[in-house]
Design an enzyme around this catalytic site. Structure first.
Site, PDB file in Angstrom:
ATOM      1  N   CYS A 114     -19.735   8.476  -2.008  1.00  0.00           N
ATOM      2  CA  CYS A 114     -19.356   7.813  -0.763  1.00  0.00           C
ATOM      3  C   CYS A 114     -18.642   8.825   0.124  1.00  0.00           C
ATOM      4  O   CYS A 114     -18.543  10.006  -0.215  1.00  0.00           O
ATOM      5  CB  CYS A 114     -18.444   6.611  -1.084  1.00  0.00           C
ATOM      6  SG  CYS A 114     -18.391   5.361   0.213  1.00  0.00           S
ATOM      7  N   ARG A 134      -6.236   0.364  -0.866  1.00  0.00           N
ATOM      8  CA  ARG A 134      -7.074   0.546   0.325  1.00  0.00           C
ATOM      9  C   ARG A 134      -7.153  -0.749   1.115  1.00  0.00           C
ATOM     10  O   ARG A 134      -7.546  -1.789   0.586  1.00  0.00           O
ATOM     11  CB  ARG A 134      -8.480   1.017  -0.037  1.00  0.00           C
ATOM     12  CG  ARG A 134      -9.292   1.327   1.224  1.00  0.00           C
ATOM     13  CD  ARG A 134     -10.565   2.094   0.929  1.00  0.00           C
ATOM     14  NE  ARG A 134     -11.151   2.593   2.168  1.00  0.00           N
ATOM     15  CZ  ARG A 134     -12.075   1.941   2.884  1.00  0.00           C
ATOM     16  NH1 ARG A 134     -12.508   0.768   2.478  1.00  0.00           N
ATOM     17  NH2 ARG A 134     -12.555   2.459   3.997  1.00  0.00           N
ATOM     18  N   GLU A 160     -23.759  -7.250  -0.142  1.00  0.00           N
ATOM     19  CA  GLU A 160     -22.671  -8.222  -0.155  1.00  0.00           C
ATOM     20  C   GLU A 160     -22.891  -9.343   0.852  1.00  0.00           C
ATOM     21  O   GLU A 160     -22.264 -10.393   0.768  1.00  0.00           O
ATOM     22  CB  GLU A 160     -21.325  -7.552   0.114  1.00  0.00           C
ATOM     23  CG  GLU A 160     -21.048  -7.251   1.575  1.00  0.00           C
ATOM     24  CD  GLU A 160     -19.749  -6.490   1.755  1.00  0.00           C
ATOM     25  OE1 GLU A 160     -19.016  -6.832   2.669  1.00  0.00           O
ATOM     26  OE2 GLU A 160     -19.491  -5.562   0.984  1.00  0.00           O
ATOM     27  N   LYS A 162       0.834  -1.208   0.000  1.00  0.00           N
ATOM     28  CA  LYS A 162       0.000   0.000   0.000  1.00  0.00           C
ATOM     29  C   LYS A 162       0.868   1.256   0.000  1.00  0.00           C
ATOM     30  O   LYS A 162       0.659   2.175  -0.806  1.00  0.00           O
ATOM     31  CB  LYS A 162      -0.907  -0.008   1.230  1.00  0.00           C
ATOM     32  CG  LYS A 162      -1.579   1.339   1.520  1.00  0.00           C
ATOM     33  CD  LYS A 162      -2.195   1.369   2.910  1.00  0.00           C
ATOM     34  CE  LYS A 162      -2.704   2.754   3.258  1.00  0.00           C
ATOM     35  NZ  LYS A 162      -3.835   3.196   2.435  1.00  0.00           N
ATOM     36  N   HIS A 186     -13.696   7.449  -5.347  1.00  0.00           N
ATOM     37  CA  HIS A 186     -12.567   6.524  -5.371  1.00  0.00           C
ATOM     38  C   HIS A 186     -11.518   6.946  -6.391  1.00  0.00           C
ATOM     39  O   HIS A 186     -10.425   6.395  -6.418  1.00  0.00           O
ATOM     40  CB  HIS A 186     -13.044   5.107  -5.678  1.00  0.00           C
ATOM     41  CG  HIS A 186     -14.050   4.601  -4.687  1.00  0.00           C
ATOM     42  ND1 HIS A 186     -15.413   4.731  -4.888  1.00  0.00           N
ATOM     43  CD2 HIS A 186     -13.902   4.005  -3.487  1.00  0.00           C
ATOM     44  CE1 HIS A 186     -16.049   4.209  -3.852  1.00  0.00           C
ATOM     45  NE2 HIS A 186     -15.163   3.767  -2.990  1.00  0.00           N
ATOM     46  N   GLU A 232     -16.098  12.994  11.076  1.00  0.00           N
ATOM     47  CA  GLU A 232     -15.598  11.716  11.584  1.00  0.00           C
ATOM     48  C   GLU A 232     -14.093  11.701  11.826  1.00  0.00           C
ATOM     49  O   GLU A 232     -13.439  10.662  11.672  1.00  0.00           O
ATOM     50  CB  GLU A 232     -16.013  10.569  10.654  1.00  0.00           C
ATOM     51  CG  GLU A 232     -17.513  10.484  10.458  1.00  0.00           C
ATOM     52  CD  GLU A 232     -17.947   9.363   9.525  1.00  0.00           C
ATOM     53  OE1 GLU A 232     -17.151   8.441   9.267  1.00  0.00           O
ATOM     54  OE2 GLU A 232     -19.089   9.420   9.046  1.00  0.00           O
TER      55      GLU A 232
END
EC number: 2.1.1.14
Length: 778
Positions: A731, A520, A610, A20, A699, A489
């Site tokens: 998102c 991610r 999902e 990552k 994204h 947040e």
């Protein structure tokens, strides 16, 4: 008779997310491609050595991916979307397909990323292959063959893994009308023939070909295509046909006709299929049994598995292989790094490295090794002790779950009446603008969180720092003139882990990372005991943020089904029971938020789809209890309290009735990558409540223009009445930076304001025409 042991894949990210960090440095231009490739090579060699040192019969090659293994397959097959073809494909091509390309970074006016969606019913995402009727396939990406060479030169017995041709086609989508992607199979098989021929030249004995779609309820044309496909690609390399995530009994009659040399089935997900598979297994095939669960963190009950496998070993001899159920991609890397766990909790777990050892241990025990048999007995003892632990099974929680009634899951009045109350209280404009919840997690926030956790910052100092970030987020939103604000947040490292840290019954880890998509990674918490809320979790942060503005502030909660899907659940109770416990805890939080003056509360359920079982016949049972769990959590809200929910990357057609049954006042969904296609389900169903279709893809680093957003909202307004539309990103914005975020949101707000004027003019014109018609008739 030595038992062959293997795994289907190993985590590619590194035990401390080395991949990552290297990827993101490369994307920022801080390292070159050679340095990035060096990191990848080091990770691969470490993974192979882990497998070899443990004693596995094979080391897996081809499970490493720079972004996603389906995308790797796309490049292997020379199947790059036309908009991303700029010369011979290289690593940058791969990243463009996965991440998109902004107008500013090339002379090609930018190019959108390919769609991304969930990998079956996991929280891993893959890049969706795109198909058109003129497509051709040619082996042009050498990564698989280079990695096989690397492993062989390092002295390993290699088993390459390859996504199968039918699964590759099935998991993609047609991008033009009038053709069926299955018609591309003959061309695709030519490329697979070439791949297997190259592997044969490299001296490969066995190749693992993954066909996970065989665990689905396939339509007849797809199932029938398997026989021809595997006849055509038959080569000198032996093929282990690999399935996982569910039973293959429905497809078994077709499977046993295939020109392959062995079959792998997932006994963790579907233990009941073993007898049927044994009854029909061809005499010359090996049978690989996935008995060590690759999708969780729990120590395997190897004693019980040994007892189960011994009769199979007696029947099959060396034809029995022992394996992980699926790729260990879905498990964290190494439990040894978790120094903060108690001895008792540690004894319950096994991460990928430990699961490799479990597979090897079972193989030795099946071969009659007395020490291994004794070790199986000792290794399974903590599992038995946990079954009767009072701190795991709590009487107070059980009592509350047992008292659940249908009334507990019902809002006090219907949506139409709630909508009137909410309109009076909230006073929002047409096309209200908002965000999904999170704002950029800056390096400053991460440093402060790390300092707090290491003891360098006191609780009071950390709280003040977080309040500063919240105040900054509120100020930025007011400057942008968003209609409904969020606190950003800053206090949350992860939307699920944060709640896990503040609810009794969870265990969090330090290095329990798994890949979600690209670079991610997520660190799922682990449900270790019955769940309960001991004190308010979000109320203080939301009320502080509300005190800073006269605009409406959304409270932000993660829903019960998403917390369940994005954590590692217990194995000793049902998923439904866990969801009910979570719903009751969140219900208490909703009550406290509205009592504290928060009029809008978002209960995120991005993972609800999902969680669906792979077999359609099992869907309704899951949807019934998933909907009930959400409704229990939301039903304490008063009529004037507006409940929002958010869903990600969902195909809604098959679950639209259940989405409506959630009875959320507003639902926000990810639609920008699909160009609003997902709204068709809501239009056809005549979805009655309010909808916020995402108008840009968070994204991707690309910043949407005002025109782009206007166009998408107009498309949405053709399907959903404009008075029921919201304008929002796809998102949360946690992974973006502030300049990207503010630029995108500024365009979002200006687009909404422009559209309000346009729709107001249209309404005025329609009203004027109506008046004129009346006067003419008079």
């Amino acid at each position: 008779m030595t038992t062959t042991t293997h795994i289907l894949g190993y985590p590619r990210i590194g035990e401390k997310r080395e991949l990552k960090f290297a990827q993101e440095k490369y994307w920022r231009g801080e390292i070159d491609q050679a340095e990035l490739k060096k990191v990848g090579a080091e990770l691969r060699h470490k993974n192979w050595q882990t497998q070899a040192s443990a004693g596995l019969s094979f080391a897996v090659a081809g499970d490493f991916a720079w972004y996603d293994h389906v995308l790797t397959t796309t490049l292997l097959l020379g199947h790059v979307p036309k908009r991303h073809r700029h010369g011979f494909p290289d690593l940058d091509t791969l990243f463009r397909v996965g991440r998109g390309q902004s107008q500013s970074s090339c002379a090609c006016h930018g190019a959108a990323a390919s769609d991304m969606t969930k990998w079956f019913n996991t929280n891993y995402h893959y890049i969706v292959p795109e198909f058109s009727k003129e497509d051709t396939f040619e082996v042009s990406w050498p990564q698989l063959f280079e990695e096989v060479n690397e492993a062989v030169q390092a002295g390993h017995n290699v088993k390459p893994v390859l996504l199968g041709p039918l699964s590759y086609l099935y998991l993609g989508k047609e991008i033009e009308d009038g053709f069926d992607r299955l018609t591309l199979l003959p061309r695709l098989l030519t490329a697979y023939q070439a791949i297997l021929a190259k592997l044969a030249k490299q001296g490969v004995e066995w190749v693992q070909i993954d066909e996970p779609i065989l665990a689905l309820e396939l339509e007849k044309p797809w199932l029938d295509a398997f026989k021809l496909a595997y006849q055509v690609i038959r080569s000198d390399v032996k093929v282990l046909l690999t399935t996982y995530f569910d039973s293959v009994v429905d497809s078994l009659d077709r499977i046993v006709e295939l020109s392959v040399d062995g079959l792998h089935v997932d006994l963790s997900a579907a233990p009941e299929q073993l007898d049927a598979v044994l009854a029909k297994l061809p005499q010359n095939w090996v049978l690989s049994l996935g008995v060590v669960n690759g999708r969780n963190v729990w120590r395997s009950d190897v004693k019980a598995q040994l007892e189960r496998l011994q009769p199979v070993k007696a029947a099959l001899g060396e034809r029995l292989w022992v394996a992980s159920s699926c790729s260990l991609l879905h498990s964290p890397v190494d439990l040894e790094l978790e120094a903060g766990l108690s001895a008792e909790v540690r004894s319950w777990f096994a991460f990928a490295k430990q699961k490799v050892s479990e597979v090897v241990l079972l193989g030795k025990a099946l071969d009659g090794d007395a020490a291994a048999i004794a070790q199986c007995e000792a290794y399974s003892q903590p599992i038995q002790a946990r079954k009767s632990a009072a701190h795991v099974h709590k009487a107070t929680v059980q009592s509350r779950v047992n008292a659940i009634t249908a009334e507990l899951a019902q809002r006090s009045v219907p949506y139409a009446e709630r909508a009137r109350h909410q309109a009076e209280v909230l006073q929002l404009p047409l096309l209200p603008t908002t965000t999904i919840g999170s704002f950029p997690q800056t390096s400053e926030i991460r440093v402060q969180r790390s300092a707090y956790r290491s003891g360098q910052l006191s609780s009071a100092e950390y709280e003040q720092a977080l309040k500063g970030h919240i105040a900054d987020a509120v100020k930025r939103q007011e400057a942008l003139d968003l209609d409904v604000l969020v606190h950003g947040e800053a206090e949350r490292n992860d939307m699920v882990e944060y709640f896990a840290e503040n609810l009794a019954g969870f265990q969090t880890t330090q290095f329990g990372w798994v890949q979600s998509y690209g670079s991610r990674c997520v660190k799922p918490a682990i449900v270790v005991a019955d769940i309960e809320r001991e004190q308010p979790i979000t109320v203080g942060w939301s009320t502080y943020a509300q005190s800073l503005t006269s605009k409406q502030m959304k409270g932000m909660l993660t829903g019960p089904v998403t917390i369940l899907c994005w954590t590692f659940p217990r194995e000793d109770i049902s998923r439904k029971a866990i969801a009910q416990q979570l719903a009751l805890a969140l219900r208490d939080e909703v009550s406290d938020l509205q009592d504290a003056g928060i009029n809008i509360i978002q209960i995120d359920e991005p993972a609800i789809r999902e969680g669906l079982p792979l077999k359609k016949r099992d869907h309704q049972n899951y949807l019934d209890w998933a909907v009930e769990a959400f409704r229990i959590s939301a039903a304490s809200a008063r009529p004037e309290t507006q409940i929002h929910t958010h869903m990600c990357y969902s195909e809604f057609n098959e679950i639209i009735e259940s989405v409506a049954a959630l009875d959320a006042d507003v639902i926000t969904i990810e639609t920008s990558r699909s160009n609003m296609e997902l709204l068709k389900a809501f239009e056809e169903f005549n979805y009655p409540n309010e909808i916020g279709p995402g108008v840009y893809d968070i994204h991707s680093p690309n910043i949407p223009s005002e025109e782009w957003i206007v166009d998408l909202v107009k498309k949405a307004a053709q399907k959903i009445p404009v008075e029921r539309l919201w304008v929002n990103p796809d998102c949360g914005l946690k992974t973006r930076n502030w300049p990207e975020t503010e630029a995108a949101l500024a365009n979002l707000v200006s687009a909404a304001k422009r559209l309000r004027k346009e729709f107001a003019k249209e309404t005025t014109a329609v009203n004027s025409e109506a008046v004129a018609d009346v006067e003419t008739e008079a």
